[in-house]
Design a protein around this motif. Structure first.
Motif, short mmCIF file in Angstrom:
data_model
loop_
_atom_site.label_atom_id
_atom_site.label_comp_id
_atom_site.label_asym_id
_atom_site.label_seq_id
_atom_site.Cartn_x
_atom_site.Cartn_y
_atom_site.Cartn_z
N ASP A 88 0.99 -1.21 0.00
CA ASP A 88 -0.12 -0.02 0.02
C ASP A 88 0.82 1.21 0.12
OD1 ASP A 88 -2.39 1.30 -0.04
OD2 ASP A 88 -2.26 1.76 2.16
N LEU A 89 1.84 1.56 0.99
CA LEU A 89 2.69 2.23 0.89
C LEU A 89 3.59 2.28 -0.17
CD1 LEU A 89 3.16 3.01 4.75
CD2 LEU A 89 1.44 4.15 3.45
N ASP A 90 4.31 3.63 -0.88
CA ASP A 90 5.19 3.20 -1.94
C ASP A 90 6.49 2.80 -1.14
OD1 ASP A 90 3.67 4.14 -3.91
OD2 ASP A 90 4.30 6.26 -3.68
N GLU A 91 6.82 3.17 -0.16
CA GLU A 91 8.00 2.84 0.76
C GLU A 91 7.94 1.38 0.86
OE1 GLU A 91 10.25 3.31 5.23
OE2 GLU A 91 8.81 4.76 4.41
N ASP A 92 7.04 0.81 1.27
CA ASP A 92 7.18 -0.78 1.44
C ASP A 92 6.98 -1.55 0.03
OD1 ASP A 92 6.84 -0.55 4.18
OD2 ASP A 92 4.56 -0.34 4.15
N LEU A 93 6.30 -1.05 -0.82
CA LEU A 93 6.41 -1.58 -2.42
C LEU A 93 7.78 -1.65 -2.94
CD1 LEU A 93 5.08 -2.86 -4.73
CD2 LEU A 93 4.39 -0.52 -5.39
N HIS A 94 8.48 -0.39 -2.93
CA HIS A 94 9.50 -0.05 -3.43
C HIS A 94 10.64 -1.09 -2.59
CE1 HIS A 94 8.61 4.10 -4.79
NE2 HIS A 94 7.64 3.20 -5.42
N LYS A 95 10.55 -1.17 -1.29
CA LYS A 95 11.69 -2.07 -0.75
C LYS A 95 11.45 -3.69 -1.39
CE LYS A 95 10.45 -4.37 2.94
NZ LYS A 95 10.17 -4.98 4.19
N TRP A 96 10.09 -3.88 -1.55
CA TRP A 96 10.01 -5.36 -2.10
C TRP A 96 10.53 -5.33 -3.62
CZ3 TRP A 96 9.62 -9.65 0.57
CH2 TRP A 96 9.01 -9.51 2.01
N LEU A 97 10.18 -4.27 -4.25
CA LEU A 97 10.85 -4.23 -5.73
C LEU A 97 12.00 -4.31 -5.77
CD1 LEU A 97 8.36 -1.85 -7.35
CD2 LEU A 97 8.15 -4.19 -7.28
N GLN A 98 12.79 -3.71 -4.77
CA GLN A 98 14.35 -3.65 -4.90
C GLN A 98 14.82 -5.07 -4.45
OE1 GLN A 98 16.19 -0.98 -5.89
NE2 GLN A 98 17.60 -2.78 -6.06
N ILE A 99 14.13 -5.73 -3.40
CA ILE A 99 14.74 -6.92 -3.29
C ILE A 99 14.68 -8.04 -4.42
CG2 ILE A 99 13.82 -9.18 -1.82
CD1 ILE A 99 13.15 -7.15 0.53
N ALA A 100 13.60 -8.03 -4.99
CA ALA A 100 13.47 -8.71 -6.41
C ALA A 100 14.46 -8.43 -7.34
CB ALA A 100 11.97 -8.58 -6.99
#
Length: 112
Positions: A88-100
């Protein structure tokens, strides 16, 4: 049900801002984001599907909004679903996208 296009747009925007060379491909009834000709992340219904390092898979499953990916009746280690609690939060989404993205160079290509 169609995939969440707003969520897909957020992922596309993140990759563009990072300068990631990617393309989109319809798969699994949703939209997948291919990096180096390998599935990196995708959107299935309202969830993000992410390909992560199997070494951090068990730890990732303990995070809020993260669950095992299970299409065939058994979980696929190294692939997770992320629901709204994790995206939901961009910060959280971006963290997961960076992990991938960090795992993508190590990921094996699927056989064609």
């Amino acid at each position: 049900m169609a995939y969440n296009e707003f969520l897909s747009d957020r992922i596309s925007q993140f990759f563009k801002e990072k300068g990631v060379n990617f393309y989109e491909k319809k798969m699994f009834g949703g939209m997948c984001f291919m990096v180096n000709d390998k599935m990196c992340v995708g959107v299935v219904k309202d969830e993000v599907m992410a390909r992560i390092n199997p070494d951090i898979y068990e730890e990732a499953l303990t995070k809020k909004g993260c669950s095992e990916m299970n299409f065939t009746g058994r979980p696929m280690k190294g692939y997770v679903f992320l629901n709204e609690d994790a995206t939901d939060l961009d910060e959280d989404l971006h963290k997961w996208l960076q992990i991938a993205l960090d795992f993508n160079p190590l990921a094996k290509s699927s056989k064609k």
